[in-house]
Design a protein around this motif. Structure first.
Motif, PDB file in Angstrom:
ATOM      1  N   GLU A 288       0.830  -1.205   0.000  1.00 50.24           N
ATOM      2  CA  GLU A 288       0.000   0.000   0.000  1.00 50.24           C
ATOM      3  C   GLU A 288       0.869   1.261   0.000  1.00 50.24           C
ATOM      4  O   GLU A 288       0.576   2.236  -0.712  1.00 50.24           O
ATOM      5  N   ILE A 289       1.928   1.245   0.788  1.00 50.75           N
ATOM      6  CA  ILE A 289       2.830   2.402   0.848  1.00 50.75           C
ATOM      7  C   ILE A 289       3.515   2.602  -0.497  1.00 50.75           C
ATOM      8  O   ILE A 289       3.630   3.730  -0.993  1.00 50.75           O
ATOM      9  N   LYS A 290       3.971   1.536  -1.110  1.00 50.63           N
ATOM     10  CA  LYS A 290       4.617   1.632  -2.419  1.00 50.63           C
ATOM     11  C   LYS A 290       3.662   2.194  -3.470  1.00 50.63           C
ATOM     12  O   LYS A 290       4.053   3.034  -4.298  1.00 50.63           O
ATOM     13  N   ASN A 291       2.417   1.745  -3.452  1.00 49.85           N
ATOM     14  CA  ASN A 291       1.440   2.236  -4.425  1.00 49.85           C
ATOM     15  C   ASN A 291       1.188   3.733  -4.253  1.00 49.85           C
ATOM     16  O   ASN A 291       1.078   4.473  -5.241  1.00 49.85           O
ATOM     17  N   LEU A 292       1.096   4.196  -3.023  1.00 47.48           N
ATOM     18  CA  LEU A 292       0.888   5.609  -2.763  1.00 47.48           C
ATOM     19  C   LEU A 292       2.117   6.425  -3.177  1.00 47.48           C
ATOM     20  O   LEU A 292       1.989   7.520  -3.740  1.00 47.48           O
ATOM     21  N   TYR A 293       3.287   5.879  -2.900  1.00 52.01           N
ATOM     22  CA  TYR A 293       4.511   6.578  -3.302  1.00 52.01           C
ATOM     23  C   TYR A 293       4.605   6.667  -4.822  1.00 52.01           C
ATOM     24  O   TYR A 293       4.943   7.724  -5.366  1.00 52.01           O
ATOM     25  N   ASP A 294       4.291   5.594  -5.509  1.00 51.01           N
ATOM     26  CA  ASP A 294       4.367   5.583  -6.970  1.00 51.01           C
ATOM     27  C   ASP A 294       3.444   6.623  -7.592  1.00 51.01           C
ATOM     28  O   ASP A 294       3.727   7.140  -8.683  1.00 51.01           O
ATOM     29  N   ALA A 295       2.339   6.936  -6.908  1.00 49.58           N
ATOM     30  CA  ALA A 295       1.359   7.883  -7.447  1.00 49.58           C
ATOM     31  C   ALA A 295       1.725   9.345  -7.173  1.00 49.58           C
ATOM     32  O   ALA A 295       1.057  10.249  -7.681  1.00 49.58           O
ATOM     33  N   LEU A 296       2.770   9.580  -6.384  1.00 47.83           N
ATOM     34  CA  LEU A 296       3.203  10.952  -6.113  1.00 47.83           C
ATOM     35  C   LEU A 296       3.802  11.578  -7.367  1.00 47.83           C
ATOM     36  O   LEU A 296       4.325  10.883  -8.242  1.00 47.83           O
ATOM     37  N   ASP A 297       3.745  12.891  -7.430  1.00 47.55           N
ATOM     38  CA  ASP A 297       4.304  13.611  -8.565  1.00 47.55           C
ATOM     39  C   ASP A 297       5.829  13.420  -8.617  1.00 47.55           C
ATOM     40  O   ASP A 297       6.483  13.357  -7.569  1.00 47.55           O
ATOM     41  N   PRO A 298       6.401  13.331  -9.808  1.00 42.75           N
ATOM     42  CA  PRO A 298       7.856  13.151  -9.922  1.00 42.75           C
ATOM     43  C   PRO A 298       8.666  14.231  -9.201  1.00 42.75           C
ATOM     44  O   PRO A 298       9.751  13.945  -8.680  1.00 42.75           O
ATOM     45  N   THR A 299       8.149  15.451  -9.146  1.00 49.28           N
ATOM     46  CA  THR A 299       8.856  16.522  -8.437  1.00 49.28           C
ATOM     47  C   THR A 299       8.986  16.212  -6.958  1.00 49.28           C
ATOM     48  O   THR A 299      10.038  16.440  -6.348  1.00 49.28           O
ATOM     49  N   VAL A 300       7.922  15.688  -6.371  1.00 46.84           N
ATOM     50  CA  VAL A 300       7.932  15.327  -4.950  1.00 46.84           C
ATOM     51  C   VAL A 300       8.943  14.209  -4.695  1.00 46.84           C
ATOM     52  O   VAL A 300       9.690  14.243  -3.711  1.00 46.84           O
ATOM     53  N   LYS A 301       8.980  13.237  -5.581  1.00 44.61           N
ATOM     54  CA  LYS A 301       9.925  12.128  -5.427  1.00 44.61           C
ATOM     55  C   LYS A 301      11.372  12.591  -5.558  1.00 44.61           C
ATOM     56  O   LYS A 301      12.283  11.971  -4.997  1.00 44.61           O
ATOM     57  N   ALA A 302      11.584  13.698  -6.301  1.00 43.05           N
ATOM     58  CA  ALA A 302      12.943  14.201  -6.532  1.00 43.05           C
ATOM     59  C   ALA A 302      13.464  15.022  -5.360  1.00 43.05           C
ATOM     60  O   ALA A 302      14.668  15.259  -5.268  1.00 43.05           O
ATOM     61  N   TRP A 303      12.569  15.484  -4.465  1.00 39.61           N
ATOM     62  CA  TRP A 303      13.029  16.231  -3.297  1.00 39.61           C
ATOM     63  C   TRP A 303      13.874  15.318  -2.407  1.00 39.61           C
ATOM     64  O   TRP A 303      13.713  14.092  -2.425  1.00 39.61           O
ATOM     65  N   PRO A 304      14.765  15.878  -1.611  1.00 35.89           N
ATOM     66  CA  PRO A 304      15.607  15.051  -0.742  1.00 35.89           C
ATOM     67  C   PRO A 304      14.821  14.069   0.118  1.00 35.89           C
ATOM     68  O   PRO A 304      15.182  12.894   0.220  1.00 35.89           O
ATOM     69  N   GLU A 305      13.741  14.547   0.753  1.00 36.63           N
ATOM     70  CA  GLU A 305      12.959  13.648   1.605  1.00 36.63           C
ATOM     71  C   GLU A 305      12.253  12.584   0.775  1.00 36.63           C
ATOM     72  O   GLU A 305      12.008  11.472   1.260  1.00 36.63           O
ATOM     73  N   GLY A 306      11.916  12.908  -0.460  1.00 33.85           N
ATOM     74  CA  GLY A 306      11.326  11.919  -1.358  1.00 33.85           C
ATOM     75  C   GLY A 306      12.305  10.821  -1.689  1.00 33.85           C
ATOM     76  O   GLY A 306      11.952   9.636  -1.737  1.00 33.85           O
ATOM     77  N   LYS A 307      13.549  11.192  -1.921  1.00 31.19           N
ATOM     78  CA  LYS A 307      14.580  10.202  -2.231  1.00 31.19           C
ATOM     79  C   LYS A 307      14.914   9.340  -1.008  1.00 31.19           C
ATOM     80  O   LYS A 307      15.178   8.139  -1.136  1.00 31.19           O
ATOM     81  N   VAL A 308      14.903   9.966   0.165  1.00 26.36           N
ATOM     82  CA  VAL A 308      15.147   9.191   1.383  1.00 26.36           C
ATOM     83  C   VAL A 308      14.030   8.164   1.589  1.00 26.36           C
ATOM     84  O   VAL A 308      14.283   6.995   1.906  1.00 26.36           O
ATOM     85  N   LEU A 309      12.790   8.604   1.376  1.00 17.44           N
ATOM     86  CA  LEU A 309      11.662   7.685   1.520  1.00 17.44           C
ATOM     87  C   LEU A 309      11.757   6.551   0.507  1.00 17.44           C
ATOM     88  O   LEU A 309      11.499   5.378   0.836  1.00 17.44           O
ATOM     89  N   ALA A 310      12.143   6.884  -0.715  1.00 16.43           N
ATOM     90  CA  ALA A 310      12.296   5.851  -1.743  1.00 16.43           C
ATOM     91  C   ALA A 310      13.321   4.806  -1.311  1.00 16.43           C
ATOM     92  O   ALA A 310      13.137   3.602  -1.523  1.00 16.43           O
TER      93      ALA A 310
END
Length: 233
Positions: free
Chosen positions: A191-213
């Protein structure tokens, strides 16, 4: 897991490299501000500390930032009275009184608007659950207690579902990223992976996004259970 936690700040600082910077301005008018200086302590994505002089409750912070980040407006650099806010590109206006610092008006911050949307609903669930926790202390009747436990489980599930839908509704928000991280023991890894995958690419590129990934493989109530079982062996 301990290694990941202790290295999070280093990773965030490392990921800060390469982000374009945009201007931000935070204009404050807070009657009764008690100190000669005000401090802005940024955390999360883009940490840093700034301070300015205060004149009759008026002060202003200006600078450049690569994207939104959580921060605190503080009376002293260490140990002062603090107000949570978010620094992001643009102009943010903060008005109110120091006596009611937690409820000052914050305008121009999309992150803060998202934070309030989430916080106001979650507080209702928390307050309602608090009532049933207190009711448990007032009885020893097993049937009554069972009813309270069921009600608590129901409210908890409603709260989790609201968070899940909030994240889906706000895929470009820093608050969604932070809330997703807080659901570590409430949702499954899938469930967490699915929610993360649906986030905007900009959010995933932020430092905290990369740490979460980087932590995704360890997240989720099923993974936490597995990890605890391994550590106990």
């Amino acid at each position: 897991m301990k290694y990941l936690i202790t290295t999070t700040l280093f990773v965030i600082l490392l990921f800060n490299l390469g982000f374009s910077q945009e201007k931000y301005t935070i204009k404050c008018q807070i009657a009764g501000w008690p100190t000669e200086k005000a401090y802005l302590v940024r955390q999360g994505n883009f940490p840093g500390v700034d301070s300015v002089a205060v004149t009759n409750g008026a002060f202003q912070f200006q600078g450049v930032i690569e994207g939104p980040t959580s921060a605190y407006l503080i009376t002293q650099k260490r140990g002062g009275v603090a107000k949570l806010l978010y620094v992001e590109p643009g102009v943010i206006n903060i008005n109110g009184t120091f006596e009611d610092l937690k409820n000052v008006s914050v305008k121009g911050s999309k992150c803060y608007d998202d934070y309030l949307e989430l916080k106001n609903v979650q507080e209702k669930y928390d307050n309602e659950m608090g009532k049933y926790v207190q009711l448990q202390l007032s009885t020893n009747d097993s049937t009554t207690l069972k009813g309270y436990y069921q009600k608590l489980d129901s409210l908890s599930e409603l709260s989790i579902n609201f968070s899940r839908e909030f994240i889906k509704k706000h895929p470009k928000s820093l608050i969604s990223l932070l809330e997703l991280n807080s659901l570590n023991t409430s949702l499954t890894n899938a469930e967490i992976k699915n929610l993360y995958d649906a986030l905007d690419p900009t959010v995933k590129a932020w430092p905290e996004g990369k740490v979460l990934a980087g932590n995704l493989m360890y997240m989720g109530k099923d993974k936490v259970k597995e990890n605890n079982a391994t550590e106990s062996n």
